[in-house]
Design a protein around this motif. Structure first.
Motif, short mmCIF file in Angstrom:
data_model
loop_
_atom_site.label_atom_id
_atom_site.label_comp_id
_atom_site.label_asym_id
_atom_site.label_seq_id
_atom_site.Cartn_x
_atom_site.Cartn_y
_atom_site.Cartn_z
N UNK A 41 0.75 -1.23 -0.04
CA UNK A 41 -0.03 0.05 0.00
C UNK A 41 0.80 1.25 0.05
N UNK A 42 1.96 1.38 0.73
CA UNK A 42 2.74 2.54 0.79
C UNK A 42 3.42 2.69 -0.45
N UNK A 43 3.98 1.52 -1.08
CA UNK A 43 4.50 1.84 -2.59
C UNK A 43 3.32 2.30 -3.38
N UNK A 44 2.12 1.95 -3.54
CA UNK A 44 1.16 2.42 -4.24
C UNK A 44 1.18 3.99 -4.01
N UNK A 45 0.94 4.17 -2.74
CA UNK A 45 0.97 5.60 -2.19
C UNK A 45 2.16 6.48 -2.65
N UNK A 46 3.28 5.95 -2.67
CA UNK A 46 4.60 6.66 -2.91
C UNK A 46 4.51 6.95 -4.40
N UNK A 47 3.89 6.01 -5.35
CA UNK A 47 4.27 6.35 -6.84
C UNK A 47 2.84 7.03 -7.16
N UNK A 48 1.87 7.21 -6.28
CA UNK A 48 0.80 8.25 -6.34
C UNK A 48 1.14 9.48 -6.43
N UNK A 49 1.82 9.84 -5.34
CA UNK A 49 2.36 11.29 -5.26
C UNK A 49 3.56 11.38 -6.09
N UNK A 53 0.81 14.74 -12.40
CA UNK A 53 -0.54 15.81 -11.89
C UNK A 53 -0.44 15.93 -10.30
N UNK A 54 0.14 15.04 -9.70
CA UNK A 54 0.16 15.12 -8.26
C UNK A 54 1.46 16.12 -7.56
N UNK A 55 2.48 15.59 -8.20
CA UNK A 55 3.92 16.14 -7.82
C UNK A 55 4.14 16.61 -6.49
N UNK A 56 4.24 15.61 -5.66
CA UNK A 56 4.44 15.65 -4.12
C UNK A 56 5.87 14.93 -3.79
N UNK A 99 -5.52 5.45 -5.41
CA UNK A 99 -5.05 7.02 -5.22
C UNK A 99 -5.97 7.68 -4.05
N UNK A 100 -5.70 8.72 -3.80
CA UNK A 100 -6.08 9.52 -2.78
C UNK A 100 -6.55 10.89 -3.30
#
Length: 186
Positions: A41-49, A53-56, A99-100
């Motif tokens: 889950x954290x890996x998915x979150x990392x690459x979501x950000x 278009x998110x760029x965090x 995604x979040x």
């Protein structure tokens, strides 16, 4: 023939097994799989950000580090299981949330995951006490409990800070803070 050798090796593991209840072995396997689920889950979150278009980048780095830590936890438990003569049983890892809606939602989800992992560790510790397994109690105390509390505090602080921000500019500044390495990490 291969079956015979596997059986002999498994028997050798069982010879060194002492005071390690099947219930503890099963609960440790659950913990391994829970840690791997969090890693995923954290890996998915990392690459979501990390998406353009998110760029965090700060949150990307934080969640990537969190993923690595969860995998390390799983590996540490697997090494422990082998030392105790246990049998590691890995299950399939469920698909992570893709995604979040916001950084705040992601951090709230991370805090919820950490609280679940911590509760499972506390239950495992209680079971080890019931089964009179001081070695397992010590392993959990020495390697996980304080780190979990520290990680929960950090995530709760981040949630509180983002709730105070209430804007895209606040989100941006929070991420800059994360990216600058000002946080202590999870």
């Amino acid at each position: 023939m291969a079956w015979c050798f596997r059986n002999i090796r498994r028997h050798m593991c069982m010879l060194m097994r002492q005071n390690f209840a099947k219930s503890c072995e099963s609960k440790l396997n659950d913990q391994i799989n829970m840690e791997l689920k969090a890693c995923h889950q954290y890996l998915a979150m990392a690459y979501h950000f990390d998406r353009s278009d998110i760029s965090s980048p700060g949150l990307h780095r934080f969640f990537l580090q969190s993923s690595a830590e969860e995998r390390e936890h799983a590996e540490k438990i697997m090494k422990y299981m082998n030392k105790r003569g246990g049998l590691i049983v890995l299950s399939s890892v469920p698909e992570p949330l893709p995604c979040f809606a916001s950084s705040l939602d992601a951090l709230k989800h991370a805090l919820k995951m950490e609280l679940e992992v911590n509760q499972h560790l506390l239950d495992l510790h209680a079971l080890a006490g019931e089964e009179s397994d001081p070695n397992l109690c010590d392993f959990i105390e020495a390697n996980f409990l304080q780190e979990q509390v520290d990680g929960q505090k950090i995530l709760a602080d981040y949630v509180c800070q983002l709730e105070k921000a209430h804007s895209d500019v606040g989100d941006y500044l929070f991420d800059k803070y994360m990216g600058a390495g000002m946080h202590t990490g999870k």
